[in-house]
Scaffold this active site. Structure first.
Site, PDB file in Angstrom:
ATOM      1  N   GLY A  44       0.827  -1.199   0.000  1.00 27.77           N
ATOM      2  CA  GLY A  44       0.000   0.000   0.000  1.00 27.77           C
ATOM      3  C   GLY A  44       0.862   1.250   0.000  1.00 27.77           C
ATOM      4  CB  SER A  50       3.862   5.220   5.318  1.00 23.68           C
ATOM      5  OG  SER A  50       3.394   4.479   4.209  1.00 23.68           O
ATOM      6  CG  ASP A  69      -0.757   1.259  -4.204  1.00 23.22           C
ATOM      7  OD1 ASP A  69      -1.679   1.145  -5.042  1.00 23.22           O
ATOM      8  OD2 ASP A  69      -0.925   1.810  -3.106  1.00 23.22           O
ATOM      9  CG  HIS A 140      -7.668  -0.579   5.244  1.00 19.64           C
ATOM     10  ND1 HIS A 140      -6.457  -1.222   5.094  1.00 19.64           N
ATOM     11  CD2 HIS A 140      -7.372   0.641   5.784  1.00 19.64           C
ATOM     12  CE1 HIS A 140      -5.483  -0.432   5.529  1.00 19.64           C
ATOM     13  NE2 HIS A 140      -6.010   0.695   5.946  1.00 19.64           N
ATOM     14  CG  HIS A 165      -1.534   2.688   9.428  1.00 20.89           C
ATOM     15  ND1 HIS A 165      -1.954   3.612   8.497  1.00 20.89           N
ATOM     16  CD2 HIS A 165      -1.407   3.372  10.612  1.00 20.89           C
ATOM     17  CE1 HIS A 165      -2.062   4.795   9.091  1.00 20.89           C
ATOM     18  NE2 HIS A 165      -1.733   4.676  10.359  1.00 20.89           N
ATOM     19  CG  ASP A 166      -5.537   3.005   8.585  1.00 16.62           C
ATOM     20  OD1 ASP A 166      -5.306   3.991   9.314  1.00 16.62           O
ATOM     21  OD2 ASP A 166      -5.394   3.019   7.354  1.00 16.62           O
TER      22      ASP A 166
END
Length: 210
Positions: A44, A50, A69, A140, A165-166
């Site tokens: 991603g 990031s 990605d 996600h 993450h998230d």
């Protein structure tokens, strides 16, 4: 955690389009510095926010970073969704295209950074390199998040790091797919959680699986 982020690196991070709170960003950089030299894999990329921090940490740690990605955005980045950014739409195709916006990050870190422009389902069919650090921050949706975890986490070496993450355990705060990935990693993936920084979870492989 140790280490600091040089002002020019932080400036590039803050000027790059993307979604990561500053406290989580600093934690990501510091934790990455603890990973060993070798191959690091980011799932991603988006515009490379990031990636800026991971590439800088990789340079300091003597590692090499690969980021994957397809650059057409996740579900939540598409028209009609909350995180759609019209400035990232290619006028000639009408599709979201983050690749041109990522190019400055790639060029600035060409000494340690490689980019794979492809769907993770394609990359998973040929990826075979051991990974010291795996950062999961791609699509996600439940199906894709679970695929990315199960396709790439087995390549994390003993003692290696898995960063997710998230992660929001409470559905009121956000999607559940990354949280389910963390649960799977701890329950049957051979990982133990060793850090929590906002929505960033840090896990370390404690045993081999399979």
């Amino acid at each position: 955690m140790t280490g600091s982020i040089a002002p020019q690196v932080w400036e590039r991070f803050t000027s790059t389009t993307g979604f990561m709170p500053e406290d989580e960003a600093r934690a990501l950089h510091a934790v990455a510095l603890e990973a060993g030299a070798g191959t690091w894999l980011e799932i991603g990329t988006y515009c490379g926010k990031s990636t800026v921090l991971l590439a800088d940490a990789a340079r300091q740690a003597g590692a090499r970073l690969v980021t994957v990605d397809h650059h057409h955005g996740s579900e939540e980045n598409q028209p009609g969704w909350e995180w759609h950014d019209t400035t990232l739409v290619d006028e000639s195709t009408g599709r979201l295209d983050t690749l041109p916006h990522f190019r400055p990050v790639l060029d600035a870190n060409a000494d340690v950074l490689s980019a794979v422009v492809a769907d993770t389902r394609v990359v998973a069919t040929w990826w075979g390199s051991p990974v010291q650090l795996l950062f999961l921050d791609g699509n996600h949706t439940e199906d894709t998040a679970q695929h990315d975890y199960r396709a790439f986490a087995p390549h994390v070496v003993s003692g290696g790091l898995l960063l997710v993450h998230d992660v929001f355990p409470d559905p009121v705060d956000g999607g559940q797919a990354p949280w389910h990935v963390v649960q799977a990693a701890v329950t049957d993936g051979g990982f133990e959680q060793v850090g929590e920084y906002g929505s960033l979870r840090v896990l370390r492989r404690s045993r081999s699986v399979g």
